[in-house]
Scaffold this active site. Structure first.
Site, PDB file in Angstrom:
ATOM      1  N   SER A  86      -5.850  54.718 -22.564  1.00  0.00           N
ATOM      2  CA  SER A  86      -6.054  54.417 -23.975  1.00  0.00           C
ATOM      3  C   SER A  86      -4.766  53.882 -24.595  1.00  0.00           C
ATOM      4  CB  SER A  86      -6.594  55.666 -24.696  1.00  0.00           C
ATOM      5  OG  SER A  86      -7.160  55.337 -25.940  1.00  0.00           O
ATOM      6  N   HIS A  98     -15.146  57.956 -23.106  1.00  0.00           N
ATOM      7  CA  HIS A  98     -13.741  57.560 -23.164  1.00  0.00           C
ATOM      8  C   HIS A  98     -12.857  58.475 -22.316  1.00  0.00           C
ATOM      9  CE1 HIS A  98     -10.354  55.435 -24.863  1.00  0.00           C
ATOM     10  NE2 HIS A  98      -9.807  56.557 -25.299  1.00  0.00           N
TER      11      HIS A  98
END
Length: 248
Positions: free
Chosen positions: A89, A222
């Site tokens: 990320s 995610h």
């Protein structure tokens, strides 16, 4: 060998490679604490961001560029051994910026640049989450899969974590990315249900390297890398020992 900027989980006398891990927004070095046991012969380090855990009193960096400069300087003494980077990320963008600095300033390329859960920076959509109220930040955490539900459920712990999360979003959302390619080969990882990084966003990382490109998708959101840790780390181990990546 620990430095304020990073933590070493299992120091090795003669590692084959050092894998430097860059946490997500709001994340900590301990997110990667279990990786060392799955990577024999590899020395696993994780970057310590200011404003959390044992750097809780340290001021947040002024910009992501400033943070990249700090990390680059901290890693230079470790370049006596080949290095590879894994960034998830926010960590993916930071790992790219550090790679670029090592190549431009020190003539050293990581053996691999492994990026996860983030669109290529020249294709990322603008956002302003760092300006959201607490409810908005918490809603985003839940949308992404919330890897630390107990932390965010506790008001006192939440009060410690949210300022770092907000500031990490500020670093991301105000970063002025100057598009250029790195020489390090890039491998892009993602979860097949990641709302922050759709599968069509991964191939654009190939446009930012002259050293070859590959990608791998795992089931999950995610934070797919929590449930898929054994398979992911096994794939990382294979990438670290494999031949050069195919050219894009």
């Amino acid at each position: 060998m620990d430095d304020r900027s990073y933590r070493v989980f299992r120091p090795l006398r003669a590692p084959s490679v050092r894998l430097v891990c860059f946490p997500h927004a709001g994340g900590t070095a301990t997110f990667f604490r279990t990786w060392a046991d799955r990577l024999p012969g590899v020395e696993v380090l994780a970057i310590r961001y200011a404003g959390r855990q044992d750097r809780l009193a340290d001021p947040f960096p002024g910009s992501l560029a400033e943070l990249a400069d700090e990390v680059t300087a901290a890693l230079v003494p470790l370049l006596d051994t080949p290095v590879a980077f894994f960034g998830h990320s926010m960590g993916a963008l930071l790992a790219f910026e550090v790679t670029s600095r090592l190549e431009e300033r020190h003539g050293v390329s990581p053996a691999r640049l492994l990026v996860s859960g983030r669109p290529a920076p020249h294709r990322a959509a603008p956002c302003s989450l760092h300006l959201a109220d607490e409810a908005g930040l918490l809603a985003e955490v839940e949308r992404l899969g919330n890897p630390d539900p107990l932390v965010f459920a506790d008001p006192e712990l939440r009060a410690l974590v949210l300022p770092a999360l907000r500031d990490d979003y500020r670093l991301l959302e105000t970063h002025d990315f100057a598009r250029r390619a790195v020489r390090a080969g890039i491998v892009a990882y993602g979860g097949d249900r990641d709302p922050a990084c759709g599968l069509r966003a991964l191939p654009a990382w190939a446009e930012l390297t002259t050293g070859g490109f590959a990608q791998r998708v795992f089931p999950g959101d995610h934070f797919y890398l929590v449930a898929c840790e054994p398979a992911l780390v096994a794939d990382v181990a294979g990438r670290l020992s494999a031949a050069p990546l195919p050219r894009a």
